[in-house]
Design a protein around this motif. Structure first.
Motif, short mmCIF file in Angstrom:
data_model
loop_
_atom_site.label_atom_id
_atom_site.label_comp_id
_atom_site.label_asym_id
_atom_site.label_seq_id
_atom_site.Cartn_x
_atom_site.Cartn_y
_atom_site.Cartn_z
N GLN A 1 61.29 43.65 -30.55
CA GLN A 1 61.88 42.79 -29.53
C GLN A 1 60.81 41.93 -28.86
O GLN A 1 61.03 40.75 -28.59
CB GLN A 1 62.62 43.63 -28.48
CG GLN A 1 63.44 42.80 -27.51
CD GLN A 1 64.51 41.97 -28.20
OE1 GLN A 1 65.15 42.41 -29.14
NE2 GLN A 1 64.69 40.74 -27.76
N LEU A 2 59.64 42.50 -28.63
CA LEU A 2 58.53 41.76 -28.03
C LEU A 2 58.09 40.63 -28.95
O LEU A 2 57.88 39.49 -28.51
CB LEU A 2 57.36 42.70 -27.74
CG LEU A 2 56.09 42.04 -27.20
CD1 LEU A 2 56.34 41.41 -25.84
CD2 LEU A 2 54.96 43.05 -27.14
N VAL A 3 57.96 40.92 -30.24
CA VAL A 3 57.56 39.89 -31.21
C VAL A 3 58.59 38.77 -31.24
O VAL A 3 58.24 37.58 -31.26
CB VAL A 3 57.34 40.51 -32.61
CG1 VAL A 3 57.18 39.44 -33.68
CG2 VAL A 3 56.14 41.44 -32.59
N LEU A 4 59.87 39.14 -31.23
CA LEU A 4 60.92 38.12 -31.25
C LEU A 4 60.88 37.26 -29.98
O LEU A 4 61.09 36.04 -30.04
CB LEU A 4 62.29 38.77 -31.41
CG LEU A 4 62.54 39.45 -32.76
CD1 LEU A 4 63.87 40.19 -32.75
CD2 LEU A 4 62.49 38.43 -33.90
N SER A 5 60.58 37.88 -28.86
CA SER A 5 60.46 37.12 -27.60
C SER A 5 59.27 36.16 -27.66
O SER A 5 59.36 35.02 -27.21
CB SER A 5 60.28 38.07 -26.42
OG SER A 5 61.41 38.85 -26.23
N LEU A 6 58.18 36.64 -28.21
CA LEU A 6 57.00 35.77 -28.33
C LEU A 6 57.27 34.60 -29.28
O LEU A 6 56.84 33.47 -29.03
CB LEU A 6 55.79 36.57 -28.82
CG LEU A 6 55.18 37.54 -27.82
CD1 LEU A 6 54.13 38.42 -28.50
CD2 LEU A 6 54.58 36.79 -26.65
N LEU B 1 52.81 36.05 -36.04
CA LEU B 1 54.03 36.61 -35.45
C LEU B 1 55.12 36.78 -36.52
O LEU B 1 55.84 37.78 -36.52
CB LEU B 1 54.54 35.75 -34.29
CG LEU B 1 53.71 35.79 -33.01
CD1 LEU B 1 54.22 34.73 -32.02
CD2 LEU B 1 53.76 37.17 -32.38
N ASN B 2 55.23 35.82 -37.42
CA ASN B 2 56.21 35.93 -38.51
C ASN B 2 55.89 37.11 -39.42
O ASN B 2 56.78 37.86 -39.81
CB ASN B 2 56.26 34.63 -39.32
CG ASN B 2 56.99 33.53 -38.60
OD1 ASN B 2 57.88 33.78 -37.79
ND2 ASN B 2 56.60 32.29 -38.88
N GLU C 1 49.54 27.21 -35.07
CA GLU C 1 50.24 27.58 -36.30
C GLU C 1 49.82 28.97 -36.80
O GLU C 1 50.64 29.70 -37.35
CB GLU C 1 49.99 26.53 -37.39
CG GLU C 1 50.67 25.20 -37.12
CD GLU C 1 52.19 25.32 -37.07
OE1 GLU C 1 52.77 26.07 -37.89
OE2 GLU C 1 52.80 24.68 -36.20
N ASP C 2 48.55 29.30 -36.63
CA ASP C 2 48.07 30.62 -37.06
C ASP C 2 48.77 31.74 -36.28
O ASP C 2 49.12 32.77 -36.84
CB ASP C 2 46.56 30.74 -36.89
CG ASP C 2 45.79 29.86 -37.88
OD1 ASP C 2 46.37 29.54 -38.94
OD2 ASP C 2 44.62 29.52 -37.58
N LEU C 3 48.96 31.50 -34.98
CA LEU C 3 49.65 32.50 -34.15
C LEU C 3 51.10 32.65 -34.60
O LEU C 3 51.60 33.77 -34.72
CB LEU C 3 49.58 32.10 -32.67
CG LEU C 3 50.31 33.01 -31.70
CD1 LEU C 3 49.74 34.43 -31.74
CD2 LEU C 3 50.26 32.45 -30.29
#
Length: 171
Positions: free
Chosen positions: A8-13, A27-28, A21-23
């Motif tokens: 959920q945290l990753v989806l929020s980020l 995250l993906n 783009e690297d970030l």
């Protein structure tokens, strides 16, 4: 990691605007990896992890008799590791919730496993359960008594043993 809401945290980020783009790629990849782990980590694996780590609480897996019934043959893995660990918890833990959950799960094992009524007595559960029938915590006593009742209906008279033990005069 999964129960802490990391996905959920990753989806929020990811929902935020990022120029890096690297970030976004990281995250993906993290999201995909977490989703793969969630798929692989079945409910029984989570249950087994809770038991083996001794982190027993009234989570849905322990409250739902259907869950244990559906997964009862998994209890045979590793020479009955789950029932053995549950019995060890009865010996060494002091936490009333862990003791009550362990008693409940053992009771479910006895009820649902075709040989459960024979296996648990063979693992010397009787003395452990008798001891917990007199526990100061009502929840522990209730779940130990349930297990004792299941043993009793199976022909193993834990409750009668307990009564004989309580009525003996000291030497």
């Amino acid at each position: 990691m999964l129960d802490l809401g990391l996905l959920q945290l990753v989806l929020s980020l990811k929902a935020q605007s990022w120029n890096d783009e690297d970030l976004l790629e990281a995250l993906n990849q993290l999201e995909e990896g977490l989703k793969d782990n969630i798929k692989r980590l079945s409910s029984f694996d989570k249950y087994k992890q809770e038991v083996v780590l001794g982190q027993l609480d009234w989570s849905p897996m322990h409250k739902n008799p259907g869950f244990l019934k559906d997964n009862i043959t998994n209890f045979e893995e590793n020479d009955l590791q789950i029932p053995r660990v549950l019995l060890t918890i009865l010996d060494i833990f002091n936490d009333p919730t862990a003791l009550a959950v362990a008693c409940y799960d053992l009771c479910q094992f006895i009820q649902f496993h075709p040989a459960g009524r024979n296996i648990v007595p063979d693992l010397k559960a009787k003395e452990r359960v008798i001891k917990l029938m007199n526990h100061e915590n009502a929840e522990v006593t209730k779940n130990a008594a349930k297990q004792g009742t299941v043993h009793l209906t199976a022909g193993t008279s834990i409750l009668k043993s307990m009564l004989r033990h309580q009525h003996r005069k000291p030497c």
